[in-house]
Enzyme design. Sequence first.
Site, PDB file in Angstrom:
ATOM      1  N   LEU A  93       4.837 -17.030   5.149  1.00 10.80           N
ATOM      2  CA  LEU A  93       5.478 -16.930   4.400  1.00 10.80           C
ATOM      3  C   LEU A  93       4.989 -17.819   2.549  1.00 10.80           C
ATOM      4  CD1 LEU A  93       8.547 -18.130   6.657  1.00 10.80           C
ATOM      5  CD2 LEU A  93       7.688 -16.051   6.363  1.00 10.80           C
ATOM      6  N   HIS A 109       4.059 -21.653  18.011  1.00  9.56           N
ATOM      7  CA  HIS A 109       2.858 -21.249  18.768  1.00  9.56           C
ATOM      8  C   HIS A 109       1.705 -21.528  19.417  1.00  9.56           C
ATOM      9  CE1 HIS A 109      -1.184 -19.848  16.752  1.00  9.56           C
ATOM     10  NE2 HIS A 109      -2.079 -20.547  17.399  1.00  9.56           N
ATOM     11  N   ASP A 141       6.035 -24.722   6.832  1.00 11.95           N
ATOM     12  CA  ASP A 141       5.397 -24.215   5.703  1.00 11.95           C
ATOM     13  C   ASP A 141       4.023 -23.636   5.031  1.00 11.95           C
ATOM     14  OD1 ASP A 141       2.846 -25.560   6.103  1.00 11.95           O
ATOM     15  OD2 ASP A 141       2.930 -27.249   5.608  1.00 11.95           O
ATOM     16  N   GLU A 174       6.392 -21.734  26.165  1.00  6.28           N
ATOM     17  CA  GLU A 174       6.888 -21.331  24.492  1.00  6.28           C
ATOM     18  C   GLU A 174       8.215 -21.470  24.757  1.00  6.28           C
ATOM     19  OE1 GLU A 174       5.278 -18.633  22.655  1.00  6.28           O
ATOM     20  OE2 GLU A 174       2.637 -18.680  23.885  1.00  6.28           O
TER      21      GLU A 174
HETATM   22  C1  GRF Z   1       3.667 -15.543  20.760  1.00  9.34           C
HETATM   23  O1  GRF Z   1       2.725 -16.300  22.102  1.00  9.34           O
HETATM   24  C2  GRF Z   1       3.838 -16.513  20.193  1.00  9.34           C
HETATM   25  O2  GRF Z   1       3.127 -18.199  20.043  1.00  9.34           O
HETATM   26  C3  GRF Z   1       2.721 -15.675  18.578  1.00  9.34           C
HETATM   27  O3  GRF Z   1       3.087 -14.994  19.285  1.00  9.34           O
HETATM   28  C4  GRF Z   1       3.450 -14.294  19.956  1.00  9.34           C
HETATM   29  C5  GRF Z   1       5.141 -13.555  20.186  1.00  9.34           C
HETATM   30  O4  GRF Z   1       5.727 -13.093  21.792  1.00  9.34           O
HETATM   31  N1  GRF Z   1       3.016 -16.651  17.503  1.00  9.34           N
HETATM   32  P1  GRF Z   1       7.229 -12.323  21.522  1.00  9.34           P
HETATM   33  O5  GRF Z   1       6.924 -11.964  21.060  1.00  9.34           O
HETATM   34  O6  GRF Z   1       8.174 -14.188  21.119  1.00  9.34           O
HETATM   35  O7  GRF Z   1       7.012 -12.255  22.994  1.00  9.34           O
END
Ligand code: GRF
Length: 200
Positions: A93, A109, A141, A174
Amino acid sequence: MKRLGILISGRGSNFEAIADSIDAGRIPNAEIAVVISNRPEARGVETARRRGLNTVVIPSKGLDRETYDRMVVEELRKNQVDLVCLAGFMRLLSAWFVEQYPLKILNIHPSLLPSFPGLDAQHQALEHGVKVSGCTVHFVDACLDSGPIILQAAVPVLNDDTVETLSARILKEEHRIYTEAINIVLSGKFRIEGRRVILT
Ligand code: GRF
């Protein structure tokens, strides 16, 4: 009701995890106002439409960052978005975009930042030979995978791991911590000291 804007580029599993959390009442008083993809072919676009969500494709191909970011911010404003969640959105961004939503843009991430920013974080972790990796939700950021860290989760790296098996183990975390981080930010139960996000 807090209105989320979700930005995706691909598979969209984090977006789905957030949508599931909202549907199940795990993110109270929130709704998805818009899902925006910069790629028309993203699998997440199909999922978002199937779920009946307001889904907008704004192709980024051939546009400079400034022009593109203005289009996205216009769409977010139109939908009165309170919190922007990057969920596999594969674009940096601009500083201007970030300034429009101070402490209102989150990213996930798949590594324990500041280790392994950028592309193929799970591959980077395996190559480096770390014994523990994981994922990070942070405020965005204008730098890549930078910004104050809200939550992290660690997973072991096993002897026989491949990028696929490690990625799957991380992805599960995640999906869990993104919901948690959104709740922290929406409830305002944090303060920031320097780079540190202190949960209160
Ligand atoms: C995930 O591993 C996320 O951490 C990274 O990109 C991937 C996206 O996966 N930024 P999804 O599109 O949410 O399945």
